[in-house]
Write a protein that holds these residues in place. Structure first.
Motif, PDB file in Angstrom:
ATOM      1  N   GLY A  86      11.582 -12.503 -13.316  1.00 20.31           N
ATOM      2  CA  GLY A  86      12.961 -12.119 -13.050  1.00 20.31           C
ATOM      3  C   GLY A  86      13.547 -12.869 -11.876  1.00 20.31           C
ATOM      4  O   GLY A  86      12.834 -13.453 -11.065  1.00 20.31           O
ATOM      5  N   GLN A 108      10.195 -20.454 -13.673  1.00 23.74           N
ATOM      6  CA  GLN A 108      11.171 -19.738 -12.863  1.00 23.74           C
ATOM      7  C   GLN A 108      11.455 -20.470 -11.562  1.00 23.74           C
ATOM      8  O   GLN A 108      12.330 -21.311 -11.506  1.00 23.74           O
ATOM      9  CB  GLN A 108      10.706 -18.293 -12.636  1.00 23.74           C
ATOM     10  CG  GLN A 108      10.651 -17.525 -13.948  1.00 23.74           C
ATOM     11  CD  GLN A 108      10.373 -16.055 -13.793  1.00 23.74           C
ATOM     12  OE1 GLN A 108      10.145 -15.541 -12.711  1.00 23.74           O
ATOM     13  NE2 GLN A 108      10.387 -15.338 -14.897  1.00 23.74           N
ATOM     14  N   GLU A 134       8.029  -8.991 -16.981  1.00 17.20           N
ATOM     15  CA  GLU A 134       6.901  -8.423 -17.719  1.00 17.20           C
ATOM     16  C   GLU A 134       6.233  -7.367 -16.843  1.00 17.20           C
ATOM     17  O   GLU A 134       6.052  -7.571 -15.648  1.00 17.20           O
ATOM     18  CB  GLU A 134       5.920  -9.558 -18.013  1.00 17.20           C
ATOM     19  CG  GLU A 134       4.688  -9.176 -18.735  1.00 17.20           C
ATOM     20  CD  GLU A 134       3.788 -10.386 -18.998  1.00 17.20           C
ATOM     21  OE1 GLU A 134       2.586 -10.164 -19.167  1.00 17.20           O
ATOM     22  OE2 GLU A 134       4.277 -11.526 -19.006  1.00 17.20           O
ATOM     23  N   ASP A 162      13.552 -19.488 -17.664  1.00 16.72           N
ATOM     24  CA  ASP A 162      13.175 -18.227 -18.289  1.00 16.72           C
ATOM     25  C   ASP A 162      12.957 -17.188 -17.196  1.00 16.72           C
ATOM     26  O   ASP A 162      12.043 -17.308 -16.398  1.00 16.72           O
ATOM     27  CB  ASP A 162      11.892 -18.428 -19.101  1.00 16.72           C
ATOM     28  CG  ASP A 162      11.394 -17.137 -19.742  1.00 16.72           C
ATOM     29  OD1 ASP A 162      12.145 -16.148 -19.757  1.00 16.72           O
ATOM     30  OD2 ASP A 162      10.254 -17.140 -20.230  1.00 16.72           O
ATOM     31  N   GLU A 200      12.467 -13.846 -17.728  1.00 15.13           N
ATOM     32  CA  GLU A 200      11.967 -12.617 -18.347  1.00 15.13           C
ATOM     33  C   GLU A 200      11.062 -11.865 -17.370  1.00 15.13           C
ATOM     34  O   GLU A 200      10.323 -12.450 -16.597  1.00 15.13           O
ATOM     35  CB  GLU A 200      11.183 -12.976 -19.607  1.00 15.13           C
ATOM     36  CG  GLU A 200      10.735 -11.770 -20.395  1.00 15.13           C
ATOM     37  CD  GLU A 200      10.039 -12.163 -21.691  1.00 15.13           C
ATOM     38  OE1 GLU A 200       9.114 -11.440 -22.081  1.00 15.13           O
ATOM     39  OE2 GLU A 200      10.423 -13.180 -22.279  1.00 15.13           O
ATOM     40  N   ASP A 239      15.707  -6.429 -10.314  1.00 20.04           N
ATOM     41  CA  ASP A 239      15.567  -6.382 -11.773  1.00 20.04           C
ATOM     42  C   ASP A 239      14.226  -5.768 -12.159  1.00 20.04           C
ATOM     43  O   ASP A 239      14.151  -4.931 -13.063  1.00 20.04           O
ATOM     44  CB  ASP A 239      15.693  -7.787 -12.366  1.00 20.04           C
ATOM     45  CG  ASP A 239      17.054  -8.427 -12.082  1.00 20.04           C
ATOM     46  OD1 ASP A 239      18.052  -7.688 -11.963  1.00 20.04           O
ATOM     47  OD2 ASP A 239      17.104  -9.671 -11.981  1.00 20.04           O
TER      48      ASP A 239
END
Length: 118
Positions: free
Chosen positions: A45, A25, A7, A3, A5, A50
């Motif tokens: 990320g 991660q 935040e 993952d 993602e 990113d």
């Protein structure tokens, strides 16, 4: 599946939550981009770029964004690693992946201290 993602952290986050993100991660670290002006950071990320892009979309200014790695199993000086490709900025007298200015490092540390709690 990993993952990756990202935040945006505006309010304090626990080290436990960072550890959970790290586990999903890279295992022992979380990539972060700190906005030293707005005192927020993007965490997670695959690349610092990113997080940088997300913060720029959210209204941050490039000159205030610095990439770091947070090592969740470490404390003190070893918790933050000032190492990212986005930090290479000859126009701001920063010619390496590190953050060369002690003043900038102190601002980054202050923001991380404000946002990461036990």
């Amino acid at each position: 599946m990993i993952d990756m993602e990202i935040e945006i952290v505006r309010e304090p986050i626990s080290v436990k939550k960072l550890s959970e993100i790290a586990e999903n991660q890279f295992g022992d670290l979380v990539k972060a981009v700190v906005d030293i002006e707005r005192e927020i950071m993007a965490i997670g990320g695959e690349l610092h770029a990113d997080g940088e892009a997300l913060l720029l979309q959210e209204g941050s200014r490039q000159e205030n964004l610095w990439g770091i790695n947070l090592y969740v199993g470490k404390t003190g000086e070893e918790f933050i690693e000032f190492d990212s490709m986005i930090n290479i900025r000859p126009s701001q007298d920063n010619r390496s992946r590190s953050v060369e200015s002690s003043e900038l490092r102190d601002k980054i540390k202050a923001t991380v201290d404000k946002l990461v709690k036990e």
